[in-house]
Design a protein around this motif. Structure first.
Motif, mmCIF file in Angstrom:
data_model
loop_
_atom_site.group_PDB
_atom_site.id
_atom_site.type_symbol
_atom_site.label_atom_id
_atom_site.label_comp_id
_atom_site.label_asym_id
_atom_site.label_seq_id
_atom_site.Cartn_x
_atom_site.Cartn_y
_atom_site.Cartn_z
ATOM 1 N N ILE A 1 79.350 -19.174 -70.500
ATOM 2 C CA ILE A 1 79.816 -20.393 -70.467
ATOM 3 C C ILE A 1 79.205 -21.097 -71.685
ATOM 4 C CG2 ILE A 1 80.654 -20.894 -67.990
ATOM 5 C CD1 ILE A 1 77.960 -22.109 -67.671
ATOM 6 N N ASN A 2 79.909 -22.081 -72.387
ATOM 7 C CA ASN A 2 79.467 -22.965 -73.381
ATOM 8 C C ASN A 2 78.610 -23.922 -72.992
ATOM 9 O OD1 ASN A 2 79.938 -25.274 -75.494
ATOM 10 N ND2 ASN A 2 80.357 -23.324 -76.532
ATOM 11 N N VAL A 3 77.652 -24.279 -73.971
ATOM 12 C CA VAL A 3 76.480 -25.226 -73.560
ATOM 13 C C VAL A 3 76.911 -26.323 -73.334
ATOM 14 C CG1 VAL A 3 75.824 -25.454 -75.846
ATOM 15 C CG2 VAL A 3 74.178 -25.726 -74.260
ATOM 16 N N ASN A 4 78.318 -26.859 -73.871
ATOM 17 C CA ASN A 4 78.619 -28.053 -74.006
ATOM 18 C C ASN A 4 79.772 -28.324 -72.786
ATOM 19 O OD1 ASN A 4 77.339 -29.100 -76.140
ATOM 20 N ND2 ASN A 4 78.696 -27.929 -77.515
ATOM 21 N N SER A 5 79.988 -27.318 -71.987
ATOM 22 C CA SER A 5 80.954 -27.412 -70.861
ATOM 23 C C SER A 5 80.309 -28.317 -69.558
ATOM 24 C CB SER A 5 81.573 -26.042 -70.476
ATOM 25 O OG SER A 5 80.490 -25.009 -70.268
ATOM 26 N N THR A 6 80.954 -28.605 -68.833
ATOM 27 C CA THR A 6 80.794 -29.192 -67.653
ATOM 28 C C THR A 6 80.678 -28.680 -66.414
ATOM 29 O OG1 THR A 6 82.922 -29.991 -66.706
ATOM 30 C CG2 THR A 6 81.914 -31.421 -68.474
ATOM 31 N N LEU A 7 79.714 -28.944 -65.608
ATOM 32 C CA LEU A 7 79.714 -28.275 -64.353
ATOM 33 C C LEU A 7 80.813 -27.830 -63.535
ATOM 34 C CD1 LEU A 7 77.424 -27.129 -62.478
ATOM 35 C CD2 LEU A 7 76.996 -29.285 -61.346
ATOM 36 N N GLN A 8 81.718 -28.653 -63.616
ATOM 37 C CA GLN A 8 83.162 -28.529 -62.817
ATOM 38 C C GLN A 8 83.946 -27.111 -63.376
ATOM 39 O OE1 GLN A 8 85.784 -31.721 -63.233
ATOM 40 N NE2 GLN A 8 87.040 -30.934 -61.615
ATOM 41 N N SER A 9 83.672 -26.881 -64.863
ATOM 42 C CA SER A 9 84.336 -25.530 -65.239
ATOM 43 C C SER A 9 83.562 -24.406 -64.766
ATOM 44 C CB SER A 9 84.384 -25.758 -66.811
ATOM 45 O OG SER A 9 83.267 -25.850 -67.389
ATOM 46 N N SER A 10 82.297 -24.596 -64.148
ATOM 47 C CA SER A 10 81.628 -23.451 -64.054
ATOM 48 C C SER A 10 81.381 -23.128 -62.450
ATOM 49 C CB SER A 10 79.939 -23.602 -64.404
ATOM 50 O OG SER A 10 79.888 -24.030 -65.686
ATOM 51 N N LEU A 11 81.789 -23.964 -61.817
ATOM 52 C CA LEU A 11 81.951 -23.748 -60.101
ATOM 53 C C LEU A 11 82.665 -22.568 -59.730
ATOM 54 C CD1 LEU A 11 82.085 -27.148 -58.546
ATOM 55 C CD2 LEU A 11 80.244 -25.902 -58.851
ATOM 56 N N ASP A 12 83.748 -22.414 -60.199
ATOM 57 C CA ASP A 12 84.343 -21.174 -59.936
ATOM 58 C C ASP A 12 83.738 -19.623 -60.086
ATOM 59 O OD1 ASP A 12 86.422 -22.511 -58.658
ATOM 60 O OD2 ASP A 12 87.947 -22.271 -60.194
ATOM 61 N N LEU A 13 83.075 -19.802 -61.258
ATOM 62 C CA LEU A 13 82.547 -18.535 -61.740
ATOM 63 C C LEU A 13 81.189 -18.452 -60.880
ATOM 64 C CD1 LEU A 13 82.656 -19.014 -65.476
ATOM 65 C CD2 LEU A 13 83.784 -17.079 -64.182
ATOM 66 N N LEU A 14 80.610 -19.340 -60.412
ATOM 67 C CA LEU A 14 79.453 -19.285 -59.494
ATOM 68 C C LEU A 14 79.877 -18.980 -58.137
ATOM 69 C CD1 LEU A 14 77.399 -22.443 -60.618
ATOM 70 C CD2 LEU A 14 76.643 -20.159 -60.878
ATOM 71 N N VAL A 15 80.925 -18.733 -57.845
ATOM 72 C CA VAL A 15 81.249 -18.343 -56.569
ATOM 73 C C VAL A 15 80.924 -16.896 -56.634
ATOM 74 C CG1 VAL A 15 83.004 -17.807 -54.804
ATOM 75 C CG2 VAL A 15 82.970 -20.189 -55.978
ATOM 76 N N ASP A 16 81.175 -16.163 -57.764
ATOM 77 C CA ASP A 16 81.095 -14.613 -57.793
ATOM 78 C C ASP A 16 79.794 -14.283 -58.328
ATOM 79 O OD1 ASP A 16 83.605 -14.070 -56.362
ATOM 80 O OD2 ASP A 16 84.650 -14.665 -58.181
ATOM 81 N N HIS A 17 79.059 -14.996 -59.073
ATOM 82 C CA HIS A 17 78.000 -14.785 -59.694
ATOM 83 C C HIS A 17 76.715 -15.536 -59.484
ATOM 84 C CE1 HIS A 17 80.449 -12.182 -62.456
ATOM 85 N NE2 HIS A 17 81.289 -13.184 -62.091
ATOM 86 N N PRO A 18 75.710 -15.024 -59.109
ATOM 87 C CA PRO A 18 74.401 -15.737 -58.929
ATOM 88 C C PRO A 18 73.696 -16.796 -60.051
ATOM 89 C CG PRO A 18 73.835 -13.540 -58.681
ATOM 90 C CD PRO A 18 75.267 -13.728 -59.173
ATOM 91 N N PHE A 19 73.973 -16.319 -61.201
ATOM 92 C CA PHE A 19 73.834 -17.029 -62.397
ATOM 93 C C PHE A 19 74.765 -16.686 -63.612
ATOM 94 C CE2 PHE A 19 71.589 -13.315 -63.312
ATOM 95 C CZ PHE A 19 71.734 -13.017 -64.780
ATOM 96 N N LEU A 20 74.802 -17.820 -64.329
ATOM 97 C CA LEU A 20 75.712 -17.515 -65.571
ATOM 98 C C LEU A 20 74.865 -17.617 -66.854
ATOM 99 C CD1 LEU A 20 78.745 -19.837 -64.470
ATOM 100 C CD2 LEU A 20 78.702 -17.444 -64.164
ATOM 101 N N CYS A 21 75.466 -16.885 -67.813
ATOM 102 C CA CYS A 21 74.772 -16.909 -69.082
ATOM 103 C C CYS A 21 75.109 -18.161 -69.676
ATOM 104 C CB CYS A 21 74.711 -15.642 -69.944
ATOM 105 S SG CYS A 21 73.545 -14.475 -68.965
#
Ligand code: AMP
Length: 148
Positions: A97-117
């Motif tokens: 994920i890009n450092v300037n993205s919002t939390l909203q755009s990361s939520l779906d990915l966090l369902v499947d991954h305990p952490f995101l780079c």
């Protein structure tokens, strides 16, 4: 009813919630699997980022990946830990994920991954966003809204 769209939660930047790179345990792509296993065991984490010498994000290495790559037909070949390199074992198919993205755009990915780079536009590693941090923030937000 709580509003999560207020900017206090979903509108947050991942930058505000990330663990910055200097506090993230990582390995270099040229390290041996023995070194990676040492870092993973000492830190107590199941997976950590792999970086190149310019701090660019290349993938993730985990204890199961390491074990799998030294699995022989009849035994675990621990002597291979020393000679095998992280670059030949790491998982490069990781969500970024890009450092300037919002939390909203990361939520779906966090369902499947305990952490995101998290990386910047040039692929430089900036830090990680953990599911734990997000749930903690959500929990605090819910408590605050319940007090209103
Ligand atoms: P947590 O939610 O804190 O249990 O973290 C989930 C996963 O994120 C851990 O198992 C690690 O793979 C990774 N992680 C969390 N914090 C760090 C850190 N400081 N350095 C490296 N990896 C981390």
């Amino acid at each position: 009813m709580i509003s999560l769209y207020s900017g206090e939660f979903l509108g947050l930047s991942v930058k505000d919630l990330m663990i910055p790179s200097e506090r993230v345990a990582h390995v270099q792509v040229g390290n041996s699997l023995e070194h990676a296993l040492l870092v993973l065991t000492k830190s107590g984490y199941t997976a950590i980022p792999v970086l190149d010498p310019h701090y660019r994000l290349l993938g993730l290495i985990s204890t199961p990946i390491i074990m799998d790559s030294i699995l022989g037909l009849e035994r675990i070949e621990f002597e291979q830990l020393d000679t095998k390199k992280v670059q030949n074992a790491m998982n490069t198919e990781i969500p970024r994920i890009n450092v300037n993205s919002t939390l909203q755009s990361s939520l779906d990915l966090l369902v499947d991954h305990p952490f995101l780079c998290i990386e910047d536009e040039s692929g430089i590693f900036e830090g990680i966003l953990t599911r734990r941090t997000v749930l903690l923030k959500l929990s605090n937000q819910v408590k605050r809204n319940n007090r209103k």
